[in-house]
Every structure is written in C-alpha cells, then in structure tokens.
Design a protein around this motif. Structure first.
Motif, PDB file in Angstrom:
ATOM      1  N   PRO A 105     114.691 -12.688  73.548  1.00 34.51           N
ATOM      2  CA  PRO A 105     115.211 -13.335  72.497  1.00 34.51           C
ATOM      3  C   PRO A 105     115.286 -14.874  72.690  1.00 34.51           C
ATOM      4  O   PRO A 105     115.592 -15.669  71.957  1.00 34.51           O
ATOM      5  N   ASP A 106     114.864 -15.267  74.009  1.00 35.52           N
ATOM      6  CA  ASP A 106     115.101 -16.713  74.539  1.00 35.52           C
ATOM      7  C   ASP A 106     114.565 -17.688  73.584  1.00 35.52           C
ATOM      8  O   ASP A 106     115.266 -18.797  73.448  1.00 35.52           O
ATOM      9  N   PHE A 107     113.441 -17.411  72.894  1.00 39.11           N
ATOM     10  CA  PHE A 107     112.762 -18.647  72.052  1.00 39.11           C
ATOM     11  C   PHE A 107     113.704 -18.905  70.929  1.00 39.11           C
ATOM     12  O   PHE A 107     113.661 -19.926  70.400  1.00 39.11           O
ATOM     13  N   LEU A 108     114.459 -17.981  70.303  1.00 35.61           N
ATOM     14  CA  LEU A 108     115.400 -18.205  69.281  1.00 35.61           C
ATOM     15  C   LEU A 108     116.520 -19.510  69.583  1.00 35.61           C
ATOM     16  O   LEU A 108     116.865 -20.301  68.681  1.00 35.61           O
ATOM     17  N   TYR A 109     116.488 -19.579  70.933  1.00 36.72           N
ATOM     18  CA  TYR A 109     117.849 -20.532  71.194  1.00 36.72           C
ATOM     19  C   TYR A 109     117.007 -22.068  71.431  1.00 36.72           C
ATOM     20  O   TYR A 109     117.801 -23.186  71.867  1.00 36.72           O
ATOM     21  N   ARG A 110     115.641 -22.020  71.184  1.00 33.36           N
ATOM     22  CA  ARG A 110     115.040 -23.445  71.150  1.00 33.36           C
ATOM     23  C   ARG A 110     114.645 -23.794  69.763  1.00 33.36           C
ATOM     24  O   ARG A 110     114.121 -24.917  69.555  1.00 33.36           O
ATOM     25  N   LEU A 111     115.140 -23.160  68.922  1.00 36.34           N
ATOM     26  CA  LEU A 111     114.909 -23.532  67.220  1.00 36.34           C
ATOM     27  C   LEU A 111     115.619 -24.587  66.958  1.00 36.34           C
ATOM     28  O   LEU A 111     116.809 -24.645  67.116  1.00 36.34           O
ATOM     29  N   PRO A 112     115.050 -25.483  66.141  1.00 36.71           N
ATOM     30  CA  PRO A 112     115.678 -26.709  65.570  1.00 36.71           C
ATOM     31  C   PRO A 112     116.493 -25.911  64.264  1.00 36.71           C
ATOM     32  O   PRO A 112     115.869 -25.143  63.369  1.00 36.71           O
ATOM     33  N   ASP A 113     117.802 -26.140  64.296  1.00 39.15           N
ATOM     34  CA  ASP A 113     118.749 -25.912  63.172  1.00 39.15           C
ATOM     35  C   ASP A 113     118.783 -24.239  63.149  1.00 39.15           C
ATOM     36  O   ASP A 113     119.052 -23.500  62.155  1.00 39.15           O
ATOM     37  N   HIS A 114     118.511 -23.690  64.091  1.00 38.15           N
ATOM     38  CA  HIS A 114     118.493 -22.197  64.217  1.00 38.15           C
ATOM     39  C   HIS A 114     117.561 -21.703  63.089  1.00 38.15           C
ATOM     40  O   HIS A 114     117.990 -20.369  62.918  1.00 38.15           O
ATOM     41  N   GLN A 115     116.510 -22.045  62.894  1.00 37.22           N
ATOM     42  CA  GLN A 115     115.643 -21.482  61.911  1.00 37.22           C
ATOM     43  C   GLN A 115     113.982 -21.927  62.171  1.00 37.22           C
ATOM     44  O   GLN A 115     113.942 -22.693  62.795  1.00 37.22           O
ATOM     45  N   TYR A 116     113.309 -21.181  61.132  1.00 37.16           N
ATOM     46  CA  TYR A 116     111.949 -21.342  61.557  1.00 37.16           C
ATOM     47  C   TYR A 116     111.077 -20.897  60.196  1.00 37.16           C
ATOM     48  O   TYR A 116     111.578 -19.907  59.790  1.00 37.16           O
ATOM     49  N   VAL A 117     109.802 -21.460  60.237  1.00 40.61           N
ATOM     50  CA  VAL A 117     109.085 -20.884  59.234  1.00 40.61           C
ATOM     51  C   VAL A 117     107.627 -20.932  60.071  1.00 40.61           C
ATOM     52  O   VAL A 117     107.212 -22.168  60.629  1.00 40.61           O
ATOM     53  N   GLY A 118     106.960 -19.942  60.009  1.00 41.62           N
ATOM     54  CA  GLY A 118     105.686 -19.651  60.687  1.00 41.62           C
ATOM     55  C   GLY A 118     104.545 -18.995  59.800  1.00 41.62           C
ATOM     56  O   GLY A 118     104.777 -18.126  59.032  1.00 41.62           O
ATOM     57  N   ALA A 119     103.281 -19.549  59.857  1.00 43.76           N
ATOM     58  CA  ALA A 119     102.334 -18.912  59.241  1.00 43.76           C
ATOM     59  C   ALA A 119     101.738 -17.794  60.189  1.00 43.76           C
ATOM     60  O   ALA A 119     101.301 -17.985  61.183  1.00 43.76           O
ATOM     61  N   GLU A 120     101.843 -16.601  59.728  1.00 44.02           N
ATOM     62  CA  GLU A 120     101.493 -15.350  60.140  1.00 44.02           C
ATOM     63  C   GLU A 120      99.859 -15.230  59.812  1.00 44.02           C
ATOM     64  O   GLU A 120      98.986 -14.624  60.916  1.00 44.02           O
ATOM     65  N   ALA A 121      99.445 -15.439  58.710  1.00 43.80           N
ATOM     66  CA  ALA A 121      97.952 -15.464  58.427  1.00 43.80           C
ATOM     67  C   ALA A 121      97.705 -16.328  57.260  1.00 43.80           C
ATOM     68  O   ALA A 121      98.513 -16.593  56.218  1.00 43.80           O
ATOM     69  N   ILE A 122      96.540 -16.675  57.317  1.00 42.95           N
ATOM     70  CA  ILE A 122      96.146 -17.777  56.339  1.00 42.95           C
ATOM     71  C   ILE A 122      94.797 -17.336  56.005  1.00 42.95           C
ATOM     72  O   ILE A 122      93.678 -17.354  56.841  1.00 42.95           O
TER      73      ILE A 122
END
Length: 236
Positions: free
Chosen positions: A137-154
């Motif tokens: 889970p370490d990547f979660l502690y590098r998130l700006p404002d503790h949140q994200y939006v990512g494109a899984e498929a386009i």
C-alpha cells in the motif's frame, strides 16, 4: 453493489494474465491434498486449479458470483459454501487455503482480518499452507490530497476510470471503477482495509502461524522494495 449480479456479469471481462502462474504456484503447495479458496468468486483460479486434479472447495458471500462459477465447465463439481470467508464456515482440514487479488482486505477491520487468520489455522493440516496475495500500500501515501483518478481503459466506445479516496488513519481505501459508455454510466464500488506485510505477519503469529515464504509475484521473483505484488505463504 461490489459483487452483485451486474458486477458478476462483467467480472471476467478483463483477466489479469497471471492465472497460469497462480495455478502452478498453488498446485505445487497443494500436493496430493485438498484446497480451499476464500472468496472463490467466479472461479477464476479455483476452476483451473481443480482441472489439475486438486480437490478445490470454496467460500463466497456473493450468490451472483457463485452462479457465474456454476455456469462454467466444472463449476458444478466444486463444493461452495455461501458465507463470510472470515468465518471459514466449512468442515474438515486442508493442505492449502488461499485468498488472492487483495481480497483479504475486503474484511474492513483488523479484528476481522485476525479472525480470518485464526479460523484458517484451525482448518490447516499440520503441513498445510495459507497463501495471501496482497499488493503493497505504500503508493497510497504519495497521493496528493489522499485521492486519485486513473484511466484503466480507453476505448472507442467506452472509458473505464478508477476513482479512489484514501484514509491513512483507518487504512481504508474507498474506490469505484466507473465505466462511461453510450449505454450510460456503470459503477462498481468497493471499500478495502489494507494491511502492511509486517502487519499480516503479526496476524499470522497471533493465529499460531509463521511466514514461510514471501515473493514479489506468482512466478517466485524476489520480493523487493519495488515489488508491486506480494505473495506470502504461512504455515506452522
């Protein structure tokens, strides 16, 4: 909604690609004994594992997911119990018990996760193994404002987004996979309570188990600080 009929209908749309490696890893640990999958779902791993000659039983809370499993070749031959996998609500003992794909984290409290370890231990043979696949889970502690939006498929006719909010205090991730298409919007929400590898090791010790192996993937690559997947094997 996480594992209802709509979610079950699309669950197998995109396989991860490591199913063969997963089955080979688990097959070696099962040997000539029986296996139990916690949160067996649509049988993504249980069915090909059973096809190798291992007796595979399963537990799942979602009747919709199990119905999908039953509709696949060999699905009717598996003994599936509907219930909370933290309870391990089955009889007998197993050479192998496993939970994959971060699913242990679907248990939303530390107490429930510890209870799962304890119940697993009571159903393991003396030489048995409990396998837990859980990403770091370490990547979660590098998130700006503790949140994200990512494109899984386009794609031309649809876009799939992964939207999440992290609470580092409770170690919870509130997440939704959002599909936008001409047919409208489809939401697949899920909440997880993650645990660090060292925390999982302590849960195992509370249950009378110990860490036997840890790998950075099903192909037994070394576990390092850069590993994006963690496969832990516990036993007595």
């Amino acid at each position: 909604m996480s594992f209802d009929e709509e979610a079950a209908a699309h669950y197998d749309d995109a396989l991860r690609g490591d199913e063969a490696e997963t089955v080979a890893f688990l097959r070696a640990l099962a040997g000539d004994g029986a296996a139990l999958e916690l949160a067996v779902g649509t049988g993504r791993i249980a069915l090909p594992l059973a096809a190798t000659g291992v007796r595979v039983d399963g537990v799942d809370i979602s009747e919709a997911m199990v119905a999908r499993l039953r509709g696949k070749p060999g699905g009717e031959q598996l003994a599936i119990t509907i219930g909370n996998f933290a309870d391990v609500p089955v009889e007998g003992v197993y050479r192998l018990i496993y939970v994959v794909y971060n699913t242990l984290f679907n248990l939303l409290t530390q107490d429930d996760q510890v209870r799962c370890f304890e119940n697993v231990a009571s159903h393991l043979t003396d030489d048995g193994s409990f396998v837990v696949e859980a990403g770091p889970p370490d990547f979660l502690y590098r998130l700006p404002d503790h949140q994200y939006v990512g494109a899984e498929a386009i794609e031309v006719d649809a876009v799939r987004l992964d939207v999440a909010r992290h609470d580092p205090v409770t170690q919870r991730l509130e997440e939704s996979h959002v599909t936008l298409s001409r047919d409208g919007v489809r939401l697949n929400p899920i909440i997880t309570r993650y645990a660090w590898p060292s925390e999982l090791d302590l849960m195992a010790r509370i249950a009378g188990l110990r860490l036997k192996e840890r790998w950075g993937g099903w192909d037994r690559r070394p576990y390092t600080a850069d590993s994006r997947n963690i496969v832990s094997v516990y036993g007595r």
